[in-house]
Design a protein around this motif. Structure first.
Motif, PDB file in Angstrom:
ATOM      1  N   GLU A   9     -21.998 -47.787  39.194  1.00 32.89           N
ATOM      2  CA  GLU A   9     -22.090 -46.524  38.449  1.00 32.89           C
ATOM      3  C   GLU A   9     -23.479 -45.917  38.633  1.00 32.89           C
ATOM      4  OE1 GLU A   9     -21.443 -44.759  33.925  1.00 32.89           O
ATOM      5  OE2 GLU A   9     -21.040 -46.868  34.369  1.00 32.89           O
ATOM      6  N   GLY A  10     -23.503 -44.664  39.050  1.00 30.04           N
ATOM      7  CA  GLY A  10     -24.763 -43.951  39.181  1.00 30.04           C
ATOM      8  C   GLY A  10     -25.601 -44.328  40.385  1.00 30.04           C
ATOM      9  N   ALA A  11     -25.016 -45.057  41.329  1.00 31.94           N
ATOM     10  CA  ALA A  11     -25.769 -45.471  42.523  1.00 31.94           C
ATOM     11  C   ALA A  11     -24.812 -45.623  43.694  1.00 31.94           C
ATOM     12  CB  ALA A  11     -26.498 -46.788  42.266  1.00 31.94           C
ATOM     13  N   ARG A  12     -25.369 -45.649  44.885  1.00 30.85           N
ATOM     14  CA  ARG A  12     -24.535 -45.860  46.063  1.00 30.85           C
ATOM     15  C   ARG A  12     -24.009 -47.301  46.075  1.00 30.85           C
ATOM     16  NH1 ARG A  12     -26.623 -43.612  51.665  1.00 30.85           N
ATOM     17  NH2 ARG A  12     -28.179 -45.268  51.448  1.00 30.85           N
ATOM     18  N   PRO A  13     -22.894 -47.533  46.768  1.00 35.38           N
ATOM     19  CA  PRO A  13     -22.348 -48.898  46.833  1.00 35.38           C
ATOM     20  C   PRO A  13     -23.359 -49.891  47.391  1.00 35.38           C
ATOM     21  CG  PRO A  13     -20.746 -47.308  47.649  1.00 35.38           C
ATOM     22  CD  PRO A  13     -22.030 -46.557  47.473  1.00 35.38           C
ATOM     23  N   LEU A  14     -23.251 -51.114  46.922  1.00 34.22           N
ATOM     24  CA  LEU A  14     -24.131 -52.195  47.355  1.00 34.22           C
ATOM     25  C   LEU A  14     -23.352 -53.145  48.256  1.00 34.22           C
ATOM     26  CD1 LEU A  14     -26.873 -53.745  47.049  1.00 34.22           C
ATOM     27  CD2 LEU A  14     -25.780 -54.998  45.171  1.00 34.22           C
ATOM     28  N   MET A  15     -23.821 -53.329  49.482  1.00 28.15           N
ATOM     29  CA  MET A  15     -23.158 -54.273  50.378  1.00 28.15           C
ATOM     30  C   MET A  15     -23.486 -55.695  49.934  1.00 28.15           C
ATOM     31  SD  MET A  15     -21.121 -54.769  52.904  1.00 28.15           S
ATOM     32  CE  MET A  15     -20.974 -53.233  53.851  1.00 28.15           C
ATOM     33  N   VAL A  16     -22.432 -56.471  49.754  1.00 26.13           N
ATOM     34  CA  VAL A  16     -22.568 -57.842  49.270  1.00 26.13           C
ATOM     35  C   VAL A  16     -21.968 -58.808  50.288  1.00 26.13           C
ATOM     36  CG1 VAL A  16     -21.803 -59.464  47.488  1.00 26.13           C
ATOM     37  CG2 VAL A  16     -22.565 -57.166  46.847  1.00 26.13           C
ATOM     38  N   ARG A  17     -22.633 -59.914  50.511  1.00 33.14           N
ATOM     39  CA  ARG A  17     -22.163 -60.951  51.433  1.00 33.14           C
ATOM     40  C   ARG A  17     -21.802 -62.192  50.627  1.00 33.14           C
ATOM     41  NH1 ARG A  17     -24.068 -65.307  54.843  1.00 33.14           N
ATOM     42  NH2 ARG A  17     -23.308 -65.075  56.992  1.00 33.14           N
ATOM     43  N   MET A  18     -20.546 -62.648  50.762  1.00 34.21           N
ATOM     44  CA  MET A  18     -20.073 -63.821  50.039  1.00 34.21           C
ATOM     45  C   MET A  18     -19.666 -64.885  51.048  1.00 34.21           C
ATOM     46  SD  MET A  18     -19.942 -62.897  46.658  1.00 34.21           S
ATOM     47  CE  MET A  18     -18.584 -63.691  45.831  1.00 34.21           C
ATOM     48  N   THR A  19     -20.196 -66.096  50.878  1.00 35.66           N
ATOM     49  CA  THR A  19     -19.845 -67.219  51.742  1.00 35.66           C
ATOM     50  C   THR A  19     -19.040 -68.226  50.942  1.00 35.66           C
ATOM     51  OG1 THR A  19     -21.896 -66.947  52.992  1.00 35.66           O
ATOM     52  CG2 THR A  19     -20.722 -69.032  53.242  1.00 35.66           C
ATOM     53  N   ARG A  20     -17.860 -68.566  51.446  1.00 36.67           N
ATOM     54  CA  ARG A  20     -17.005 -69.521  50.740  1.00 36.67           C
ATOM     55  C   ARG A  20     -17.393 -70.944  51.110  1.00 36.67           C
ATOM     56  NH1 ARG A  20     -10.436 -69.282  50.040  1.00 36.67           N
ATOM     57  NH2 ARG A  20     -10.307 -70.990  48.528  1.00 36.67           N
ATOM     58  N   ILE A  21     -17.715 -71.736  50.121  1.00 38.68           N
ATOM     59  CA  ILE A  21     -18.061 -73.140  50.321  1.00 38.68           C
ATOM     60  C   ILE A  21     -17.131 -73.960  49.453  1.00 38.68           C
ATOM     61  CG2 ILE A  21     -19.867 -74.896  50.175  1.00 38.68           C
ATOM     62  CD1 ILE A  21     -21.902 -72.630  50.425  1.00 38.68           C
ATOM     63  N   GLY A  22     -16.060 -74.472  50.050  1.00 40.24           N
ATOM     64  CA  GLY A  22     -15.035 -75.155  49.276  1.00 40.24           C
ATOM     65  C   GLY A  22     -14.349 -74.184  48.332  1.00 40.24           C
ATOM     66  N   SER A  23     -14.444 -74.458  47.042  1.00 44.06           N
ATOM     67  CA  SER A  23     -13.803 -73.589  46.051  1.00 44.06           C
ATOM     68  C   SER A  23     -14.786 -72.624  45.391  1.00 44.06           C
ATOM     69  CB  SER A  23     -13.144 -74.452  44.961  1.00 44.06           C
ATOM     70  OG  SER A  23     -14.122 -75.266  44.314  1.00 44.06           O
TER      71      SER A  23
END
Length: 217
Positions: free
Chosen positions: A180-194
């Motif tokens: 809200e009120g800002a440009r989208p934030l690129m997020v990096r998610m790494t899956r480690i098991g669960s």
């Protein structure tokens, strides 16, 4: 489409900017060199194909700057042998680059016009490892199994659970999250098991994903 000289000059300038920004992956840079970006750019805007600015394309969409597209692929760490899912085909340029590295790339687009144009461009480059499908990127991709890498080029409120379940262990998903009120934030998610490790990257100019297929375009 730009001349071969314009392509070479544009690529050389892009590589200089990328290396200054820390992008040195030779496989990635070779893929960029082999993929004429002006082929994916509207002809009247081909002088801006390799610029650091976004370029408008059909259906009111845009292709991100060459710098951002390559930077994202570099951070995603696409490697040979991997299966990649891209949500938001756009011009098809990002999928084309990844398709020169990965084993298979599935890219989905809600606009039929964009999907058809991307298929045509990829066919012209004989990139058979890239599959373009018109589909709702917010929904799951049944029957497609799992992916090593997933990249969103449309912004979402949160990463859909359907996507999380399609990611292999040690797989990576990147998506622009709406704020809200800002440009989208690129997020990096790494899956480690669960569990997942999250890394907040930087603001990006992507627009919010829309639900469903486009019926008019």
């Amino acid at each position: 489409m730009a001349t071969k000289l314009q392509e070479r000059e544009g690529f050389a300038a892009l590589v200089m900017r990328l290396r200054a920004g820390g992008v040195t992956n030779l496989d990635l840079l070779s893929a960029v060199e082999a993929t004429p970006r002006s082929l994916f750019t509207p002809s009247h805007l081909s002088p801006y194909a390799y610029s650091g600015r976004s370029v408008p394309i059909e259906c009111g969409a845009f292709m991100e700057s060459a710098d951002l597209a390559i930077r994202l692929i570099d951070i995603l760490k696409v490697k040979p042998g991997q299966r990649v899912l891209e949500v938001g085909t756009g011009s098809g340029y990002t999928a084309a680059i990844m398709g020169r590295i990965a084993e298979r790339v599935l890219t989905v687009e809600r606009y039929r016009t964009l999907a058809d144009l991307a298929r045509r461009r990829l066919s012209e480059l004989s990139l058979q490892r890239v599959v373009v499908r018109q589909a709702d990127g917010r929904e799951g991709m049944s029957g497609e199994g799992t992916f090593d890498r997933i990249l969103y080029t449309v912004a979402v409120p949160e990463i859909p659970r359907a996507r999380v379940e399609q990611l292999v262990s040690n797989g990576v998903i990147m998506a622009p999250l709406i704020r809200e009120g800002a440009r989208p934030l690129m997020v990096r998610m790494t899956r480690i098991g669960s569990r997942f490790e999250r890394q907040d990257l930087f603001e990006v100019p992507y627009i919010a994903a829309e639900r469903g297929l486009s019926k008019a375009l």
